[in-house]
Design a protein around this motif. Structure first.
Motif, PDB file in Angstrom:
ATOM      1  N   SER A 492     -18.576  -6.063  15.025  1.00 35.43           N
ATOM      2  CA  SER A 492     -17.779  -5.276  14.073  1.00 35.43           C
ATOM      3  C   SER A 492     -18.587  -4.944  12.826  1.00 35.43           C
ATOM      4  CB  SER A 492     -16.499  -6.032  13.711  1.00 35.43           C
ATOM      5  OG  SER A 492     -16.745  -7.100  12.810  1.00 35.43           O
ATOM      6  N   ILE A 493     -19.538  -5.803  12.462  1.00 38.31           N
ATOM      7  CA  ILE A 493     -20.400  -5.507  11.311  1.00 38.31           C
ATOM      8  C   ILE A 493     -21.392  -4.401  11.671  1.00 38.31           C
ATOM      9  CG2 ILE A 493     -22.152  -6.456   9.768  1.00 38.31           C
ATOM     10  CD1 ILE A 493     -20.769  -9.196  10.087  1.00 38.31           C
ATOM     11  N   TYR A 494     -21.987  -4.525  12.849  1.00 40.39           N
ATOM     12  CA  TYR A 494     -22.993  -3.552  13.264  1.00 40.39           C
ATOM     13  C   TYR A 494     -22.379  -2.186  13.598  1.00 40.39           C
ATOM     14  CZ  TYR A 494     -26.709  -7.028  13.254  1.00 40.39           C
ATOM     15  OH  TYR A 494     -27.651  -7.965  12.875  1.00 40.39           O
ATOM     16  N   GLU A 495     -21.064  -2.114  13.677  1.00 36.96           N
ATOM     17  CA  GLU A 495     -20.380  -0.844  13.920  1.00 36.96           C
ATOM     18  C   GLU A 495     -19.981  -0.128  12.632  1.00 36.96           C
ATOM     19  OE1 GLU A 495     -18.285  -2.301  18.137  1.00 36.96           O
ATOM     20  OE2 GLU A 495     -17.182  -2.364  16.237  1.00 36.96           O
ATOM     21  N   GLN A 496     -20.340  -0.674  11.460  1.00 38.05           N
ATOM     22  CA  GLN A 496     -19.923  -0.087  10.188  1.00 38.05           C
ATOM     23  C   GLN A 496     -20.485   1.322   9.990  1.00 38.05           C
ATOM     24  OE1 GLN A 496     -17.714  -1.508   7.677  1.00 38.05           O
ATOM     25  NE2 GLN A 496     -17.327  -2.528   9.653  1.00 38.05           N
ATOM     26  N   THR A 497     -19.660   2.194   9.411  1.00 38.89           N
ATOM     27  CA  THR A 497     -20.128   3.553   9.105  1.00 38.89           C
ATOM     28  C   THR A 497     -21.005   3.571   7.859  1.00 38.89           C
ATOM     29  OG1 THR A 497     -18.081   3.964   7.852  1.00 38.89           O
ATOM     30  CG2 THR A 497     -18.121   4.615  10.181  1.00 38.89           C
ATOM     31  N   HIS A 498     -20.821   2.593   6.971  1.00 35.49           N
ATOM     32  CA  HIS A 498     -21.692   2.485   5.799  1.00 35.49           C
ATOM     33  C   HIS A 498     -22.991   1.800   6.241  1.00 35.49           C
ATOM     34  CE1 HIS A 498     -22.647   2.214   1.503  1.00 35.49           C
ATOM     35  NE2 HIS A 498     -23.159   1.027   1.787  1.00 35.49           N
ATOM     36  N   PRO A 499     -24.164   2.369   5.920  1.00 33.23           N
ATOM     37  CA  PRO A 499     -25.398   1.890   6.543  1.00 33.23           C
ATOM     38  C   PRO A 499     -26.095   0.716   5.868  1.00 33.23           C
ATOM     39  CG  PRO A 499     -25.858   3.855   5.245  1.00 33.23           C
ATOM     40  CD  PRO A 499     -24.378   3.633   5.160  1.00 33.23           C
ATOM     41  N   SER A 500     -25.742   0.377   4.613  1.00 32.16           N
ATOM     42  CA  SER A 500     -26.557  -0.573   3.851  1.00 32.16           C
ATOM     43  C   SER A 500     -25.886  -1.937   3.782  1.00 32.16           C
ATOM     44  CB  SER A 500     -26.802  -0.023   2.440  1.00 32.16           C
ATOM     45  OG  SER A 500     -27.613  -0.903   1.701  1.00 32.16           O
ATOM     46  N   TRP A 501     -26.304  -2.846   4.634  1.00 29.66           N
ATOM     47  CA  TRP A 501     -25.708  -4.187   4.675  1.00 29.66           C
ATOM     48  C   TRP A 501     -26.678  -5.169   5.334  1.00 29.66           C
ATOM     49  CZ3 TRP A 501     -25.899  -5.403   9.707  1.00 29.66           C
ATOM     50  CH2 TRP A 501     -25.785  -4.372  10.648  1.00 29.66           C
ATOM     51  N   GLU A 502     -26.396  -6.451   5.160  1.00 25.24           N
ATOM     52  CA  GLU A 502     -27.112  -7.533   5.835  1.00 25.24           C
ATOM     53  C   GLU A 502     -26.094  -8.610   6.208  1.00 25.24           C
ATOM     54  OE1 GLU A 502     -29.848  -9.720   3.406  1.00 25.24           O
ATOM     55  OE2 GLU A 502     -28.358 -10.148   1.847  1.00 25.24           O
ATOM     56  N   VAL A 503     -26.522  -9.554   7.054  1.00 21.54           N
ATOM     57  CA  VAL A 503     -25.635 -10.640   7.504  1.00 21.54           C
ATOM     58  C   VAL A 503     -26.340 -11.971   7.301  1.00 21.54           C
ATOM     59  CG1 VAL A 503     -24.245 -11.568   9.385  1.00 21.54           C
ATOM     60  CG2 VAL A 503     -24.731  -9.113   9.300  1.00 21.54           C
ATOM     61  N   ILE A 504     -25.643 -12.928   6.711  1.00 26.28           N
ATOM     62  CA  ILE A 504     -26.116 -14.314   6.657  1.00 26.28           C
ATOM     63  C   ILE A 504     -25.103 -15.173   7.397  1.00 26.28           C
ATOM     64  CG2 ILE A 504     -26.651 -16.292   5.193  1.00 26.28           C
ATOM     65  CD1 ILE A 504     -27.594 -14.392   3.056  1.00 26.28           C
ATOM     66  N   VAL A 505     -25.540 -15.784   8.496  1.00 24.97           N
ATOM     67  CA  VAL A 505     -24.706 -16.723   9.244  1.00 24.97           C
ATOM     68  C   VAL A 505     -25.044 -18.119   8.751  1.00 24.97           C
ATOM     69  CG1 VAL A 505     -24.180 -17.687  11.509  1.00 24.97           C
ATOM     70  CG2 VAL A 505     -24.568 -15.222  11.262  1.00 24.97           C
ATOM     71  N   VAL A 506     -24.045 -18.868   8.299  1.00 24.34           N
ATOM     72  CA  VAL A 506     -24.257 -20.217   7.775  1.00 24.34           C
ATOM     73  C   VAL A 506     -23.737 -21.220   8.794  1.00 24.34           C
ATOM     74  CG1 VAL A 506     -23.825 -21.810   5.875  1.00 24.34           C
ATOM     75  CG2 VAL A 506     -23.965 -19.348   5.425  1.00 24.34           C
ATOM     76  N   ASP A 507     -24.660 -21.966   9.401  1.00 24.18           N
ATOM     77  CA  ASP A 507     -24.270 -23.031  10.325  1.00 24.18           C
ATOM     78  C   ASP A 507     -23.911 -24.255   9.492  1.00 24.18           C
ATOM     79  OD1 ASP A 507     -23.918 -24.910  12.256  1.00 24.18           O
ATOM     80  OD2 ASP A 507     -25.979 -24.915  12.991  1.00 24.18           O
ATOM     81  N   ASP A 508     -22.608 -24.530   9.403  1.00 22.61           N
ATOM     82  CA  ASP A 508     -22.132 -25.614   8.535  1.00 22.61           C
ATOM     83  C   ASP A 508     -22.143 -26.943   9.272  1.00 22.61           C
ATOM     84  OD1 ASP A 508     -21.109 -26.868   6.277  1.00 22.61           O
ATOM     85  OD2 ASP A 508     -19.028 -26.411   6.807  1.00 22.61           O
ATOM     86  N   GLY A 509     -23.343 -27.429   9.568  1.00 24.00           N
ATOM     87  CA  GLY A 509     -23.485 -28.756  10.162  1.00 24.00           C
ATOM     88  C   GLY A 509     -22.942 -28.879  11.563  1.00 24.00           C
TER      89      GLY A 509
END
Length: 869
Positions: A492-509
């Protein structure tokens, strides 16, 4: 005091049972001081006792089927109960389950619903020699009823720990309410030549009757001459399939039969005569909630012998005339031996102080408020999900017809629902055709999810997502031991119409090997994985991601939720157009376990103090986040977003609502959000304690006067006539005000403040009514604001006020549209139901600072000059 409804399946003398004796006694004791009625749920004919002088509603319930019985009672109770009633329901058989599960549907949210602890099946089962095979379902229903109830009444202090530790009931929701113990005269003892041990009460396995016989036989074999006297009616032995008297008789050798006496039932008035020669009363029950016989024995001056059970903790021991043993037959025999051979011990116990279990009416002296409706809903959702999981785990193995359904076309399966009901039910019971439809739906959804992720991966391979040095937005996605839906979230993030973004996945232990392996292999562009070595909780995980983010906006997105393709495009536009807004929020689509559109109420700072009206997935401005220090990492039980919205509000930041469905919230299982709702009152206290300045009385009152006065009037002047009444000079001026009720008083010499407050109080008592009117010509009309702004609010009806006060020369329109108050027209395009937070449904002010909201419906007193919050 509110009306008190006792709900029971037993009632003395109409129907036998200890719970029925308790209900009858309490009803008679309480009826002189408050309105008391009884709801008798029964399959048997029962004519109410005319001597009681209390109305008894007889409700017929099915003879079999625990869920069916509970449902029938709840339907009948909904027709009997009134808002503001106090309802007390017995625990056994889970009869209270459906009433608590369907409180909103049955319009019982404003009733105080309590459950009285008599003896749940999961505690009774171990006390039997044979565990019944059909007790699992009612046991679960009983436990869920304890968790959902506003209060659980326990008869003895020792059971408080049982409710808290075993069933997870909040400590402040467990109240000790002992049954009444009628006075009995102290015995003029006439000791017999040999020790006499009396067992008082119905014969039964759970009552330990067989243990009393076994212990006595062991002593008789040793040569101790004694008598055991059973005083009480017969009971059934599930183990042997016979009456208990027959089972006990088969245990006793002929040579010892003269040492056992079975007297049968004895009137209470005759007990002193029957027990005058007794050495002690034995209470060998393997489970007891209270044991009236033990307390009555002590009042007569007899020693008692009883096992180490929670029912006796803090009440009965050697200091109060009881010899306590270790719940074994040998322990019972040892205690009986001590008493039989030690006259000094007998005398010491007999003369010990009488235990005081407490005032049986104290629990009814005041009526606490029901749980907040959001807590009720959260607890009911969790209970429903646990019940569904239980039912699914207990489905019968697939039969031939069920296997055949795997090969039928879906349209054939759908046609089954059009068959005659009885045939449909037969197919349901024997082949569960509907489950095959559910299985196919889940398979179809899973296939669509795989195809969607694969489409994103093809775009990644084609180079559609080049790295961005300074992204506008950083998505922060915490993960802990569950990556089932992470692929769809990322898609759903990679389908965004707005092009400028990044993703941080936080593995919480995470410690789950599959989760860790999946995250280690995650190699998508614009995505980084950071890891906590230990589980620190959701707020800490979000903070970690945001502190490493490069975007000027953040989106906290859980790993099982999604955003619509235009989420960023629309939210960024809204936030950039409102530079004083800390965040933009939107409406949500609920899916999976639930399929609905969630429409939040209009944003109001006062309502926001009472309960969160903003979804957790917002577009958050970095500057605002950093100014207030991010999420409070101690808020690990939920409400961490609400707490931060309040900090932002304190710091002077505004917010902006995008009235579009842009967030997809997956509802599945007993999620953190469900647990948070179930702990709503606790969470609200935690939030309040972190913002004492906002909730301090003067500040809170000022916020209410500004953002939620009781009445807004259209008048000839803007002078404020009362703290709870604000004034504007035009109808359009109402669009910038927030009074709960509105009236047009133009042309009147002065604003009739006292009358308006009285009319508002009448509408508070009739929450479905749309307006209150006087008998004047023309009448003075007070309207509910929600219905003025939203034609779909559902309010209807008029409350007549006995006053000749006429209205003014002006009048309000039938409808005054206002942004955010009504459901957007495009919400229907989804084709699913629309749920919404009622604009006026935030609930009462959190304790302990000030009142807890409005008076119950049946209290008709004129309102005080300052209405409650």
């Amino acid at each position: 005091m509110s009306r008190l409804l006792f709900v029971t399946t037993e009632l003395h003398p109409e129907l036998s049972g200890g719970a029925g004796v308790l209900v009858d006694t309490l009803a008679r004791l309480l009826s002189p001081t408050r309105e008391v009625e009884i709801v008798l749920a029964t399959t048997e004919p029962a004519e109410p006792d005319p001597g009681r002088g209390i109305e008894v509603h007889r409700v017929e319930i099915p003879a079999t089927g625990f869920r069916e019985r509970s449902r029938a009672l709840s339907d009948a109770l909904a027709a009997i109960a009134r808002p503001g009633d106090r309802i007390e329901i017995q625990d056994f058989e889970g009869i209270a389950f459906d009433t608590l599960l369907r409180r909103h549907e049955l319009d019982l949210t404003r009733c105080l619903v309590t459950v009285r602890f008599h003896g749940p099946y999961d505690l009774l089962a171990p006390a039997m020699d044979t565990a019944p095979d059909d007790w699992e379902l009612p046991s679960l229903m009983e436990q869920e009823a304890y968790r959902m109830a506003d209060l659980v009444l326990v008869p003895a202090p020792g059971h408080v720990r049982t409710l808290i530790e075993r069933y997870g009931v909040d400590a402040d929701r467990v109240v000790v309410a002992p049954p009444p113990v009628a006075p009995l005269p102290r015995l003029e003892r006439r000791p017999s030549a040999r020790p006499v041990f009396a067992v008082v009460g119905r014969l039964g396995e759970m009552k330990g009757s067989q243990d009393a016989v076994a212990a006595a036989l062991a002593l008789l074999e040793e040569g101790v001459d004694l008598e055991v006297r059973f005083v009480g009616g017969d009971g059934w032995s599930p183990t042997t399939g016979t009456w208990m008297s027959q089972r006990l008789g088969s245990m006793i050798p002929n040579r010892f039969r003269g040492s056992f006496t079975f007297m049968g039932p004895v009137d209470r008035e005759r007990l002193p005569e029957v027990l005058a020669d007794a050495t002690a009363v034995i209470a060998p029950g393997r489970f007891e909630s209270f044991c009236l016989a033990a307390h009555e024995a002590r009042r007569m001056g007899l020693p008692v012998v009883l096992p180490d059970l929670p029912a006796y903790e803090g009440l009965l021991d050697e200091h109060t005339g009881a010899l306590v043993y270790d719940r074994t037959v040998n322990g019972l025999a040892g205690a009986m031996r001590r008493l039989a051979t030690d006259p000094g011990l007998q005398a010491s116990l007999a003369s010990a102080p009488i235990p005081d279990p407490g005032d049986p009416l104290a629990a009814y002296a005041t009526d606490p408020r029901p749980r907040h409706p959001r807590t009720q809903a959260g607890l009911a959702t969790a209970a429903a999900q646990r019940m569904e999981a239980f039912m699914a785990a207990h489905l019968p193995p697939p039969g031939l017809r069920r296997r055949i359904y795997r090969f039928l076309p879906s349209d054939w399966l759908h046609r089954i629902r059009f068959l005659p009901w009885r045939l449909q039910q037969k197919l349901y019971d024997e082949a569960t055709w509907h489950e095959e439809l559910v299985r196919r739906h889940h398979a179809r959804v899973a296939k669509q999810a795989r195809e969607r992720v694969e489409a994103v991966q093809r775009r990644i391979a084609a180079g559609d997502f080049p790295e961005v040095e300074s992204p506008d937005v950083t998505f922060v996605v915490p993960v802990h031991d569950d990556v089932r839906y992470l692929g769809e979230t990322l898609a759903s993030i990679y389908e965004q119409t707005h092009p400028s973004w990044e993703v941080i996945v936080v593995d919480d232990g995470s410690t789950d090997p599959e989760t860790r392996s999946h995250l280690e292999a995650l190699d998508w562009p614009r995505l980084r994985v950071v890891r906590h070595e230990t589980n620190r909780g959701l707020p800490a995980a979000r903070n970690t991601g945001m502190r490493q983010a490069r975007g000027r906006f953040f989106v906290p997105l859980d790993s099982d939720d999604e955003v619509e393709p235009t989420y960023l495009e629309e939210m960024i536009a809204a936030l950039e157009a409102n530079p004083r807004a800390a965040y933009a929020h939107c409406y949500a689509r609920l899916y999976q376990d639930i399929d609905a559109i969630w429409i939040t109420r209009p944003f109001n700072p006062y309502w926001q103090l009472l309960g969160n009206g903003v979804i957790g997935c917002v577009l958050l401005r970095r500057d605002a986040y950093e100014q207030v220090g991010g999420y409070d990492e101690s808020m690990t039980l939920g409400n961490e977003d609400w707490e931060m919205w309040l900090r932002l509000m304190e710091a002077g930041w505004d917010q902006v609502l995008v009235p579009r469905v842009l967030f997809d919230y997956r509802k599945h299982g007993i999620s953190m959000s469900v647990r948070t709702e179930a702990r709503f009152e606790e969470g609200r206290r935690m939030v309040r304690d972190r913002h004492r300045g906002l909730y301090e009385t003067a500040a809170f009152r000022a916020c209410k006067e500004r953002w939620y006065p009781l009445v807004t009037v259209v008048a000839d002047t803007t002078d404020r006539p009362h703290p709870e009444v604000e004034a504007v000079t035009s109808v359009d001026g109402l669009l910038d005000t927030w009074g709960k009720y509105v009236a047009d008083v133009r042309g009147l010499e002065e604003v009739p403040v006292d009358l308006l407050l009285e009319m508002a109080a009448a509408l508070e008592d009739e929450p479905s009514a749309e307006r209150a009117v006087t008998s004047g010509s023309p009448p003075l009309v007070l309207r509910r604001r929600w219905s003025l702004h939203d034609p779909g609010s559902g309010h209807a009806g008029v409350v007549a006020i006995p006053s000749p006060q006429p209205g003014g020369t002006g009048s309000l329109p039938d409808h005054l549209p206002r942004h955010g108050w009504s459901v957007p027209a495009d919400a229907g395009r989804w084709g699913v139901p629309v749920q919404r937070q009622a604009p006026e449904g935030s609930g009462p002010r959190p304790a302990p600072w000030g009142g807890e909201g409005h008076a119950p419906k049946n209290q008709k007193a004129k309102p005080s000059p300052r209405a409650p919050p």
